[in-house]
Design a protein around this motif. Sequence first.
Motif, PDB file in Angstrom:
ATOM      1  N   VAL A   1     -53.688  17.886  36.753  1.00 34.96           N
ATOM      2  CA  VAL A   1     -54.930  17.275  36.908  1.00 34.96           C
ATOM      3  C   VAL A   1     -55.991  17.695  35.714  1.00 34.96           C
ATOM      4  CG1 VAL A   1     -57.083  17.074  38.063  1.00 34.96           C
ATOM      5  CG2 VAL A   1     -54.879  16.729  39.446  1.00 34.96           C
ATOM      6  N   LEU A   2     -56.040  18.691  35.636  1.00 38.09           N
ATOM      7  CA  LEU A   2     -56.893  19.622  34.346  1.00 38.09           C
ATOM      8  C   LEU A   2     -56.441  19.001  32.922  1.00 38.09           C
ATOM      9  CD1 LEU A   2     -57.487  23.092  35.556  1.00 38.09           C
ATOM     10  CD2 LEU A   2     -59.193  21.388  35.534  1.00 38.09           C
TER      11      LEU A   2
ATOM     12  N   HIS B   1     -49.954  21.152  40.384  1.00 37.18           N
ATOM     13  CA  HIS B   1     -50.632  20.000  40.666  1.00 37.18           C
ATOM     14  C   HIS B   1     -52.036  20.110  39.775  1.00 37.18           C
ATOM     15  CE1 HIS B   1     -51.797  16.011  42.141  1.00 37.18           C
ATOM     16  NE2 HIS B   1     -52.990  16.704  42.792  1.00 37.18           N
ATOM     17  N   ASN B   2     -52.726  21.175  40.213  1.00 41.40           N
ATOM     18  CA  ASN B   2     -54.124  21.424  39.557  1.00 41.40           C
ATOM     19  C   ASN B   2     -53.842  21.477  38.093  1.00 41.40           C
ATOM     20  OD1 ASN B   2     -55.038  21.392  42.090  1.00 41.40           O
ATOM     21  ND2 ASN B   2     -55.046  23.749  42.225  1.00 41.40           N
TER      22      ASN B   2
ATOM     23  N   GLU C   1     -50.876   5.612  35.355  1.00 44.36           N
ATOM     24  CA  GLU C   1     -51.454   6.845  36.218  1.00 44.36           C
ATOM     25  C   GLU C   1     -52.066   6.684  37.520  1.00 44.36           C
ATOM     26  OE1 GLU C   1     -51.356   9.567  34.389  1.00 44.36           O
ATOM     27  OE2 GLU C   1     -50.498   8.724  32.527  1.00 44.36           O
ATOM     28  N   GLN C   2     -52.232   5.312  37.929  1.00 39.33           N
ATOM     29  CA  GLN C   2     -52.739   5.242  39.272  1.00 39.33           C
ATOM     30  C   GLN C   2     -51.737   4.693  40.225  1.00 39.33           C
ATOM     31  OE1 GLN C   2     -56.346   2.887  38.566  1.00 39.33           O
ATOM     32  NE2 GLN C   2     -57.497   4.335  37.521  1.00 39.33           N
TER      33      GLN C   2
ATOM     34  N   THR D   1     -49.218   9.228  43.124  1.00 36.25           N
ATOM     35  CA  THR D   1     -49.851  10.471  42.513  1.00 36.25           C
ATOM     36  C   THR D   1     -50.975  10.679  43.022  1.00 36.25           C
ATOM     37  OG1 THR D   1     -50.849   8.678  40.882  1.00 36.25           O
ATOM     38  CG2 THR D   1     -48.627   9.514  40.232  1.00 36.25           C
ATOM     39  N   ARG D   2     -51.696  10.256  43.737  1.00 33.50           N
ATOM     40  CA  ARG D   2     -52.877  10.762  44.373  1.00 33.50           C
ATOM     41  C   ARG D   2     -52.560  12.038  45.286  1.00 33.50           C
ATOM     42  NH1 ARG D   2     -54.164   5.055  47.424  1.00 33.50           N
ATOM     43  NH2 ARG D   2     -54.218   3.560  45.697  1.00 33.50           N
ATOM     44  N   ARG D   3     -53.956  12.696  45.456  1.00 38.32           N
ATOM     45  CA  ARG D   3     -53.645  13.965  45.953  1.00 38.32           C
ATOM     46  C   ARG D   3     -53.389  14.066  47.221  1.00 38.32           C
ATOM     47  NH1 ARG D   3     -59.255  16.694  42.833  1.00 38.32           N
ATOM     48  NH2 ARG D   3     -58.518  16.323  40.852  1.00 38.32           N
TER      49      ARG D   3
ATOM     50  N   GLU E   1     -54.855  16.143  32.443  1.00 37.64           N
ATOM     51  CA  GLU E   1     -55.029  14.733  32.481  1.00 37.64           C
ATOM     52  C   GLU E   1     -56.701  14.707  32.247  1.00 37.64           C
ATOM     53  OE1 GLU E   1     -54.229  13.233  36.155  1.00 37.64           O
ATOM     54  OE2 GLU E   1     -51.945  13.178  35.646  1.00 37.64           O
ATOM     55  N   GLN E   2     -57.560  15.409  32.834  1.00 43.36           N
ATOM     56  CA  GLN E   2     -58.908  15.238  32.345  1.00 43.36           C
ATOM     57  C   GLN E   2     -59.270  15.730  30.937  1.00 43.36           C
ATOM     58  OE1 GLN E   2     -60.885  17.787  35.191  1.00 43.36           O
ATOM     59  NE2 GLN E   2     -60.663  16.218  36.896  1.00 43.36           N
TER      60      GLN E   2
ATOM     61  N   GLN F   1     -49.228  23.554  44.278  1.00 45.00           N
ATOM     62  CA  GLN F   1     -50.344  23.219  44.015  1.00 45.00           C
ATOM     63  C   GLN F   1     -51.016  23.716  42.859  1.00 45.00           C
ATOM     64  OE1 GLN F   1     -52.230  25.329  47.483  1.00 45.00           O
ATOM     65  NE2 GLN F   1     -51.512  23.804  48.993  1.00 45.00           N
TER      66      GLN F   1
END
Length: 366
Positions: free
Chosen positions: A161-162, A157-158, A100-101, A105-107, A164-165, A154
């Motif tokens: 991210v949500l 991507h958002n 994952e890191q 994959t960074r914003r 994943e959280q 975008q």
Amino acid sequence: MYKVDIQADLREAAAVEARRNREKQRQSRIFNARYRTMGVDIEGLKRQVEERKLRENIEKRREEAFGKVQCDKVAQMLEEEEHQRKKQLCQDLVEFREREQQPSTRREWDIHDPEAVRKGQPARVSDDDPRCGPSSMQCFAGEDLNFVARQKLQKEHNKLVLEEQRNEWNKKLADQQYLDLRAWELAQLEEECRRAKAMALADFNRAQAAEVAEQQRVSQQREQDDNYAEIHNHLTGNLLLEDPSVAKSLLGPHRVITDRWKGMSPEQLQAVWQMQKEQCRENQRLRQLERQRDAEWDRQGELAARAAMQMEEQEQNFREQLKKSLDDYNRELADAQKSNLKYLEKEVYTNAPTAHYYLQFNTSSR
């Protein structure tokens, strides 16, 4: 008339003097800060002492209960569980970092990508570029031709991210539920260990009782057989012959009549030697069992002490965390109180009293 007036004046003077004395006594009591402010609630202090003693007794009994833990199975499983949990956490952390890191994959990767310029598409490829229509001109500065696609990316991507959280939060919740379930299972296992230990002890006692009863039965049977054999020898034997059997005594198989005994036969000697060897082997077996039992008790005590030390260390860590949280909470309260005092001094108490304001107090007891 004159005498009456004198008596009235005397009574009035006495009343005034009595009021003055009472006022002085009242002022002496009220203006004495030690007598006025100090008050001792004896019953409340006694209740506090009793509650403190009760808490100390409860804490002492709990510490004694922790010191009496002797279930080696629970201690071993706790150690193995802690080792496996740490190993699994480290493995999950490494896998998460590798999966994952990643830098891509960074914003902010689209900003810091060193290959962004080389990967990008030029504004115009040729004269017949399909992106430019017949009536279009070149792309001007400030235009956002890819607004729809960029906004869609975008949003995706958002959303990623949500997601994943949410997955991470669900994983933490599942880990917490797993730990709670394991704690409950360990408690159940400890109770089962106690019951199994009690059942094993009861079975051992029953086996010992059965063994003692069997030994007594065998001993009685042997004695009865010896008595029957002795009676048979007396009935069928000949005292005048040199028969070894005539030398047997009625007092027991190990006793003989000295004036008739011709010595032990080879079979008897062999039986005596064999019995001595069996007794030696039995003594060695008993000593070996005793050594094994002592070693097992020593091992049980060592494991129990290790488990108690681990529990005491966990309790010490919990106390340190609780003390740290209390210190943080007291620090926040102190900061809030300082802010409140600062607000009162700067905003509320702006009109400070003078010395004349304080001189009017403590002049009367009313």
